[in-house]
Design an enzyme around this catalytic site. Sequence first.
Site, PDB file in Angstrom:
ATOM      1  N   ASP A  56      -5.627  -9.343   6.665  1.00 50.19           N
ATOM      2  CA  ASP A  56      -6.059  -7.949   6.593  1.00 50.19           C
ATOM      3  C   ASP A  56      -7.326  -7.736   7.418  1.00 50.19           C
ATOM      4  O   ASP A  56      -8.126  -8.659   7.598  1.00 50.19           O
ATOM      5  CB  ASP A  56      -6.355  -7.557   5.143  1.00 50.19           C
ATOM      6  CG  ASP A  56      -5.135  -7.634   4.247  1.00 50.19           C
ATOM      7  OD1 ASP A  56      -4.019  -7.407   4.740  1.00 50.19           O
ATOM      8  OD2 ASP A  56      -5.309  -7.923   3.044  1.00 50.19           O
TER       9      ASP A  56
ATOM     10  N   ASP B  58      -1.696  -8.056   8.817  1.00 49.37           N
ATOM     11  CA  ASP B  58      -1.159  -7.484   7.577  1.00 49.37           C
ATOM     12  C   ASP B  58      -1.718  -6.075   7.433  1.00 49.37           C
ATOM     13  O   ASP B  58      -1.478  -5.231   8.274  1.00 49.37           O
ATOM     14  CB  ASP B  58      -1.498  -8.389   6.407  1.00 49.37           C
ATOM     15  CG  ASP B  58      -0.673  -8.078   5.158  1.00 49.37           C
ATOM     16  OD1 ASP B  58       0.132  -7.137   5.191  1.00 49.37           O
ATOM     17  OD2 ASP B  58      -0.848  -8.770   4.142  1.00 49.37           O
TER      18      ASP B  58
ATOM     19  N   ARG C 281       2.619   3.342   5.696  1.00 47.58           N
ATOM     20  CA  ARG C 281       1.624   3.076   4.657  1.00 47.58           C
ATOM     21  C   ARG C 281       0.302   3.773   4.990  1.00 47.58           C
ATOM     22  O   ARG C 281      -0.737   3.136   5.146  1.00 47.58           O
ATOM     23  CB  ARG C 281       1.395   1.574   4.461  1.00 47.58           C
ATOM     24  CG  ARG C 281       2.610   0.827   3.981  1.00 47.58           C
ATOM     25  CD  ARG C 281       2.281  -0.614   3.647  1.00 47.58           C
ATOM     26  NE  ARG C 281       3.460  -1.331   3.159  1.00 47.58           N
ATOM     27  CZ  ARG C 281       3.462  -2.610   2.806  1.00 47.58           C
ATOM     28  NH1 ARG C 281       2.341  -3.313   2.867  1.00 47.58           N
ATOM     29  NH2 ARG C 281       4.566  -3.184   2.370  1.00 47.58           N
TER      30      ARG C 281
ATOM     31  N   ASP D 178      -6.433  -2.641   2.639  1.00 49.93           N
ATOM     32  CA  ASP D 178      -5.641  -2.785   1.419  1.00 49.93           C
ATOM     33  C   ASP D 178      -6.560  -2.721   0.213  1.00 49.93           C
ATOM     34  O   ASP D 178      -7.628  -3.362   0.183  1.00 49.93           O
ATOM     35  CB  ASP D 178      -4.871  -4.103   1.420  1.00 49.93           C
ATOM     36  CG  ASP D 178      -3.625  -4.056   2.295  1.00 49.93           C
ATOM     37  OD1 ASP D 178      -3.335  -2.983   2.860  1.00 49.93           O
ATOM     38  OD2 ASP D 178      -2.943  -5.097   2.411  1.00 49.93           O
TER      39      ASP D 178
END
Length: 332
Positions: A145, A168, A225, A172
């Site tokens: 991330d 990724d 997302r 997040d």
Amino acid sequence: MLRRSLAAAVLLTGALVSWPDTALAADGPVGFATVNALGQNGTTGGAGGPTVTVTTTAQFLDYIARPGPYVIQVSGRITLPTGSTDGMHNVTSDKTIVGLGSTAALVGGGLNIGLPVDDDVTTPPANAVHNIIIRNLSITGATDDLINVQMFSHHIWIDHNDLSNGDDGAVDIKRGSDYVTVSWNRFHDHDKTTLVGHDDDNGAQDSGRLRVTYHHNFFDTSDQRNPRVRFSSLVHVFNNYYYDNSYGIASTNESGLFVEGNYFYSVNNPGRVDFSGPLGRMVQRDNILVACNHAIETRGTVTDPRTYYAYTAGPASTVPTVVPAGAGVGKI
């Protein structure tokens, strides 16, 4: 120059100004990062601690791991090693990490905000990581991330960054984290951009938490997302600019999404509640959709964000001008 002058005035007065018709808070966040909760009154980062300027990897990793408040100014380009951490480097509580100018960058690794993962912990621990500000940085090329917020971390403000090319997530937010604001960032050249909620089996940690505000972000061809949400009691998404995405927002597992004043251009599915996993909830108002293939899906009722904080949402028609001009690095 006028916009920067207005921002300077905010720093001096603590007031909100309009640019145009939309709230700009240069001295602090808007949204969930402002809420007084969990023993933390708003998000102040390293305020009150020493201010240091770092130019090397060793200096940066040293200061982000130290206890106590620090304002860590990043000068130039810093490469983060992969090593045994898969390129994720822990940030301790009470830190402001801010880039200087428009060229400060973290390359090759990401920032981890949170204690180590422990599925048996289902309530906020006393030592949860908290009170962190990350601003005005280009973060790119992470092997995991770019920014990961986990394990009940709270009061986090991620603002005016340029985020791209992580393996990724870009940002997040998961495993019980809470009271987070993500504002004025540019997301680009990235696939799975920002996840809220770990997975469909993680309700024990996530249900009733994961309160996040997304405002004035530029989702610039970031594919999906933007965000994708599970279990959240409320995610507030306002005045963001969505440009050429496969989908914008997805709400599942009875999450509550309050979506207002956003501008969606060439987005296949701007907002979804019928998605992978159990259905979510979504209400929408005053959004503009242009060249989109589907409407924003709505379902159920969602708590009004003004239950928690005051804010001003500008008209969606100004978003394609205001957000690209103000989002990203070199704008504060």
